[in-house]
Motif scaffolding. Sequence first.
Motif, PDB file in Angstrom:
ATOM      1  N   PHE A   1      -4.525   6.377  33.380  1.00 25.65           N
ATOM      2  CA  PHE A   1      -4.001   5.757  34.602  1.00 25.65           C
ATOM      3  C   PHE A   1      -2.494   6.000  34.653  1.00 25.65           C
ATOM      4  N   VAL A   2      -1.812   5.658  33.571  1.00 26.99           N
ATOM      5  CA  VAL A   2      -0.360   5.809  33.498  1.00 26.99           C
ATOM      6  C   VAL A   2       0.034   7.277  33.563  1.00 26.99           C
TER       7      VAL A   2
ATOM      8  N   PRO B   1      -7.269   8.405  36.012  1.00 27.51           N
ATOM      9  CA  PRO B   1      -6.609   8.983  37.185  1.00 27.51           C
ATOM     10  C   PRO B   1      -7.239   8.539  38.507  1.00 27.51           C
ATOM     11  N   ALA B   2      -8.547   8.368  38.509  1.00 28.96           N
ATOM     12  CA  ALA B   2      -9.196   7.904  39.738  1.00 28.96           C
ATOM     13  C   ALA B   2      -8.689   6.510  40.107  1.00 28.96           C
TER      14      ALA B   2
ATOM     15  N   SER C   1      -5.347   2.994  43.263  1.00 35.38           N
ATOM     16  CA  SER C   1      -4.389   1.887  43.266  1.00 35.38           C
ATOM     17  C   SER C   1      -3.123   2.237  44.036  1.00 35.38           C
ATOM     18  N   ILE C   2      -2.593   3.413  43.784  1.00 30.29           N
ATOM     19  CA  ILE C   2      -1.368   3.824  44.474  1.00 30.29           C
ATOM     20  C   ILE C   2      -1.638   4.017  45.961  1.00 30.29           C
ATOM     21  N   GLY C   3      -2.794   4.579  46.293  1.00 25.87           N
ATOM     22  CA  GLY C   3      -3.146   4.739  47.702  1.00 25.87           C
ATOM     23  C   GLY C   3      -3.322   3.415  48.411  1.00 25.87           C
TER      24      GLY C   3
ATOM     25  N   LEU D   1     -11.821   2.464  24.669  1.00 25.47           N
ATOM     26  CA  LEU D   1     -12.258   2.831  26.017  1.00 25.47           C
ATOM     27  C   LEU D   1     -11.298   2.248  27.047  1.00 25.47           C
ATOM     28  N   ILE D   2     -10.985   0.981  26.915  1.00 21.34           N
ATOM     29  CA  ILE D   2     -10.059   0.320  27.838  1.00 21.34           C
ATOM     30  C   ILE D   2      -8.671   0.956  27.725  1.00 21.34           C
TER      31      ILE D   2
END
Length: 168
Positions: A27-28, A154-155, A160-162, A19-20
Amino acid sequence: MYRRLFRNRNFASLWVGQLISFIGDYFVMLAIPIVINRLAGSAMMVGFSYMAAALPALFLGPIAGVFIDRWDRRKVMIAADVIRAALVLILLSVNTKDQVWVFYLVNFLIACTSQFFFPARNAILPLLVEKKEDWLAANGLMQVIWTVGFLAGPALAGFSIGLWGEKV
């Protein structure tokens, strides 16, 4: 049935770890194209990152299972996840358009490593789940990981990028 699966320490450990890992993978998967686009401003360069990630499945996918059948699957899975985590850390060193090639290389190597991880995980699952009648539920729970990773990864990347910019 699900309680019985999560009482199985080995299955529960694999499930939580995956899951992690899948949240990190997704994310990547979103962060890399965003960062490449911001650094290089080129859709073509973003496309190359997807090509780099797809090529190992084409070449390694058909033969990886042969090796997995000969190796200790648990060790393969642990090594693959450690290698993938280390590779992601390399991405933190990319600061300029001239270094975008690092994304391609890391994407390629992560995908190569994954070609060994997933067959090992699929082969070990029936060994972790002793009762044959629990196999369907175990596979279903493993599928939930993909979905949660696809939603959360992705969320988190976008957030994070925002919030912090490309260099998280």
